[in-house]
Design a protein around this motif. Structure first.
Motif, PDB file in Angstrom:
ATOM      1  N   GLN A   1       0.864  -1.173   0.000  1.00 54.19           N
ATOM      2  CA  GLN A   1       0.000   0.000   0.000  1.00 54.19           C
ATOM      3  C   GLN A   1       0.906   1.230   0.000  1.00 54.19           C
ATOM      4  OE1 GLN A   1      -3.000  -0.395   3.175  1.00 54.19           O
ATOM      5  NE2 GLN A   1      -2.466  -2.571   3.215  1.00 54.19           N
ATOM      6  N   SER A   2       1.265   1.677  -1.166  1.00 53.37           N
ATOM      7  CA  SER A   2       2.219   2.786  -1.272  1.00 53.37           C
ATOM      8  C   SER A   2       1.626   4.070  -0.698  1.00 53.37           C
ATOM      9  CB  SER A   2       2.608   3.008  -2.733  1.00 53.37           C
ATOM     10  OG  SER A   2       3.535   4.058  -2.838  1.00 53.37           O
ATOM     11  N   VAL A   3       2.427   4.778   0.060  1.00 50.91           N
ATOM     12  CA  VAL A   3       1.977   6.034   0.665  1.00 50.91           C
ATOM     13  C   VAL A   3       2.924   7.182   0.313  1.00 50.91           C
ATOM     14  CG1 VAL A   3       0.695   4.981   2.556  1.00 50.91           C
ATOM     15  CG2 VAL A   3       3.142   5.429   2.831  1.00 50.91           C
ATOM     16  N   CYS A   4       3.740   7.003  -0.727  1.00 56.67           N
ATOM     17  CA  CYS A   4       4.601   8.104  -1.155  1.00 56.67           C
ATOM     18  C   CYS A   4       4.451   8.314  -2.657  1.00 56.67           C
ATOM     19  CB  CYS A   4       6.053   7.881  -0.762  1.00 56.67           C
ATOM     20  SG  CYS A   4       6.776   6.332  -1.310  1.00 56.67           S
ATOM     21  N   TYR A   5       4.538   9.567  -3.066  1.00 57.50           N
ATOM     22  CA  TYR A   5       4.218   9.953  -4.445  1.00 57.50           C
ATOM     23  C   TYR A   5       5.229  10.991  -4.912  1.00 57.50           C
ATOM     24  CZ  TYR A   5       1.184  11.252  -8.411  1.00 57.50           C
ATOM     25  OH  TYR A   5       0.669  11.472  -9.663  1.00 57.50           O
ATOM     26  N   ARG A   6       5.568  10.911  -6.182  1.00 59.70           N
ATOM     27  CA  ARG A   6       6.361  11.977  -6.801  1.00 59.70           C
ATOM     28  C   ARG A   6       5.610  12.467  -8.030  1.00 59.70           C
ATOM     29  NH1 ARG A   6      12.525  11.186  -7.278  1.00 59.70           N
ATOM     30  NH2 ARG A   6      12.399  12.247  -5.258  1.00 59.70           N
ATOM     31  N   PHE A   7       5.351  13.770  -8.057  1.00 56.93           N
ATOM     32  CA  PHE A   7       4.647  14.348  -9.194  1.00 56.93           C
ATOM     33  C   PHE A   7       5.503  14.245 -10.460  1.00 56.93           C
ATOM     34  CE2 PHE A   7       2.714  16.922  -5.712  1.00 56.93           C
ATOM     35  CZ  PHE A   7       1.375  16.628  -5.968  1.00 56.93           C
ATOM     36  N   PRO A   8       4.911  13.867 -11.593  1.00 56.03           N
ATOM     37  CA  PRO A   8       5.651  13.966 -12.851  1.00 56.03           C
ATOM     38  C   PRO A   8       6.119  15.405 -13.060  1.00 56.03           C
ATOM     39  CG  PRO A   8       3.640  12.705 -13.163  1.00 56.03           C
ATOM     40  CD  PRO A   8       3.561  13.291 -11.779  1.00 56.03           C
ATOM     41  N   GLY A   9       7.416  15.593 -13.208  1.00 61.59           N
ATOM     42  CA  GLY A   9       7.950  16.943 -13.340  1.00 61.59           C
ATOM     43  C   GLY A   9       8.153  17.653 -12.027  1.00 61.59           C
ATOM     44  N   GLY A  10       7.805  16.983 -10.924  1.00 65.96           N
ATOM     45  CA  GLY A  10       7.934  17.613  -9.609  1.00 65.96           C
ATOM     46  C   GLY A  10       6.779  18.556  -9.324  1.00 65.96           C
ATOM     47  N   SER A  11       6.642  18.946  -8.062  1.00 69.18           N
ATOM     48  CA  SER A  11       5.531  19.834  -7.687  1.00 69.18           C
ATOM     49  C   SER A  11       5.721  21.243  -8.236  1.00 69.18           C
ATOM     50  CB  SER A  11       5.390  19.890  -6.158  1.00 69.18           C
ATOM     51  OG  SER A  11       6.508  20.539  -5.572  1.00 69.18           O
ATOM     52  N   SER A  12       6.936  21.556  -8.713  1.00 63.71           N
ATOM     53  CA  SER A  12       7.206  22.886  -9.257  1.00 63.71           C
ATOM     54  C   SER A  12       7.139  22.901 -10.777  1.00 63.71           C
ATOM     55  CB  SER A  12       8.589  23.365  -8.806  1.00 63.71           C
ATOM     56  OG  SER A  12       9.597  22.452  -9.219  1.00 63.71           O
ATOM     57  N   ASN A  13       6.562  21.855 -11.394  1.00 63.88           N
ATOM     58  CA  ASN A  13       6.506  21.809 -12.856  1.00 63.88           C
ATOM     59  C   ASN A  13       5.712  23.002 -13.398  1.00 63.88           C
ATOM     60  OD1 ASN A  13       3.658  21.001 -14.035  1.00 63.88           O
ATOM     61  ND2 ASN A  13       3.888  19.874 -12.112  1.00 63.88           N
ATOM     62  N   THR A  14       6.013  23.382 -14.616  1.00 65.79           N
ATOM     63  CA  THR A  14       5.333  24.517 -15.244  1.00 65.79           C
ATOM     64  C   THR A  14       4.323  24.061 -16.294  1.00 65.79           C
ATOM     65  OG1 THR A  14       7.129  24.694 -16.874  1.00 65.79           O
ATOM     66  CG2 THR A  14       7.306  26.041 -14.879  1.00 65.79           C
ATOM     67  N   ILE A  15       4.006  22.776 -16.293  1.00 68.80           N
ATOM     68  CA  ILE A  15       3.071  22.226 -17.279  1.00 68.80           C
ATOM     69  C   ILE A  15       1.621  22.387 -16.834  1.00 68.80           C
ATOM     70  CG2 ILE A  15       2.420  20.176 -18.577  1.00 68.80           C
ATOM     71  CD1 ILE A  15       5.191  21.237 -19.243  1.00 68.80           C
ATOM     72  N   SER A  16       1.371  22.128 -15.557  1.00 70.43           N
ATOM     73  CA  SER A  16      -0.007  22.130 -15.056  1.00 70.43           C
ATOM     74  C   SER A  16      -0.595  23.538 -15.054  1.00 70.43           C
ATOM     75  CB  SER A  16      -0.046  21.549 -13.635  1.00 70.43           C
ATOM     76  OG  SER A  16      -1.348  21.659 -13.095  1.00 70.43           O
ATOM     77  N   ASP A  17      -1.800  23.669 -15.599  1.00 71.71           N
ATOM     78  CA  ASP A  17      -2.525  24.934 -15.540  1.00 71.71           C
ATOM     79  C   ASP A  17      -3.262  25.092 -14.213  1.00 71.71           C
ATOM     80  OD1 ASP A  17      -1.754  25.714 -18.102  1.00 71.71           O
ATOM     81  OD2 ASP A  17      -3.413  24.630 -19.040  1.00 71.71           O
ATOM     82  N   ILE A  18      -3.371  24.000 -13.464  1.00 77.90           N
ATOM     83  CA  ILE A  18      -4.031  24.020 -12.163  1.00 77.90           C
ATOM     84  C   ILE A  18      -2.967  24.160 -11.081  1.00 77.90           C
ATOM     85  CG2 ILE A  18      -5.468  22.690 -10.556  1.00 77.90           C
ATOM     86  CD1 ILE A  18      -6.723  21.320 -12.971  1.00 77.90           C
TER      87      ILE A  18
END
Length: 311
Positions: free
Chosen positions: A198-215
């Motif tokens: 039951q994985s409880v750790c996550y890494r955002f694609p591009g990191g949380s500082s990525n500039t791709i997400s509009d949200i």
């Protein structure tokens, strides 16, 4: 001339014939038009029915994943006869392993590998075994039998498995909270079903500082927090994720030169088929870190201090 023959009679007949043709064409048009409209409506209805089935399928998958997640959490919180808590081996300076719990070393170093499993996974695992150290693998949802076997091998050898999204397609993952949620449950379920973890750790694609997400990425971070899942960025990058393939010596310098400046060092590397020099550099990275004073290489656990690019 009274019998309707002659020029005037011919004109009258032509008019009558034209009128008949117009009436016939109008009748045919009025017959064809409703049929055509019915055909168009039928095609549209079939298309809508197909979309509705797809939507129902996605919703059912999400509901099933949520149910499995809740059931798994309840089982985790409920003592069961014969059940043992998972133990993670953490190497001490002398190379011997101790059970769970973070090291007391002043400099804690976490080797993390994104984007796997790949054709290099077994080589990476063998190198880690050689030095008796554990790492963290942020994996993707790769469904081939070989990828699943590699995922299971990562778990069997006692390394931490984290989520790096199922698809790694930025435009889809970050399109909306609903899309992010659906992708999250897919990768969570993929890991759980194939490893029992039951994985409880996550890494955002591009990191949380990525500039791709509009949200705003805080929205996705809040979603993870609601699932009791922590996300981990990095404060050291080996540089192996760029468009230029760096040589092993450069990767070693990038990964180790600033470790003593941090209490916690989370090093970004990649377990990807296009990154052969990462495998070449890994022994040198490990040896350099282990030679440093008061430093330990650890897998990410619930006790690890996370690195966040966003505050």
């Amino acid at each position: 001339m009274g019998n309707g023959q002659g020029p005037q009679g011919d004109v009258r007949r032509r008019r009558v014939q034209r009128l008949k043709k117009m009436i016939l064409l109008s009748a045919v048009a009025w017959l064809i038009l409703p049929v055509g409209l019915c055909i168009v409506l039928f095609v549209k209805i079939r298309a809508l029915e197909g979309q509705a089935r797809e939507t129902r399928g996605v919703l059912e998958q999400m509901a099933e994943a949520v149910s499995r997640l809740e059931t798994a959490r309840q089982e985790e919180q409920t003592p069961q006869p014969g059940r043992k808590e998972a133990v993670v081996a953490v190497p001490e300076a002398g190379g011997d392993s101790v059970e769970a719990g973070e090291s007391e070393a002043a400099h804690k170093v976490y080797l993390t590998f994104d984007d796997g499993p790949s054709k290099y996974t077994l080589e990476i695992l063998d190198i880690l075994d050689t030095y008796d150290v554990k790492a963290t693998f942020f994996v993707l949802g790769k469904e081939s039998d070989y990828s699943i076997e590699l995922l299971q091998e990562i778990a069997r050898r006692g390394h931490t498995i984290g989520m790096h999204s199922y698809s790694h397609k930025y435009a889809e993952v970050y399109r909306s909270v609903e899309d992010f949620s659906a992708d999250f449950y897919r990768i969570y379920s993929y890991i759980l079903e194939n490893t029992g973890i039951q994985s409880v750790c996550y890494r955002f694609p591009g990191g949380s500082s990525n500039t791709i997400s509009d949200i705003d990425m805080h929205v996705f971070a809040d979603f993870l927090a609601e699932q009791e899942v922590e996300f981990y960025d990095w404060n050291i990058s080996s540089g192996d994720g760029g468009s230029v393939l760096l040589d092993a010596d450069t990767l070693i310098r990038n990964a180790t030169s600033s470790i003593l400046a941090h209490d916690t060092s989370i090093i970004l590397m990649h377990d990807a088929a296009s990154r052969p020099t990462t495998v070449e550099a890994l022994p040198g990275i490990i040896e350099t870190v282990l030679a440093m004073e008061d430093t330990a290489i650890l897998p990410i656990t619930g006790d690890t201090t996370p690195i966040h690019h966003i505050k």
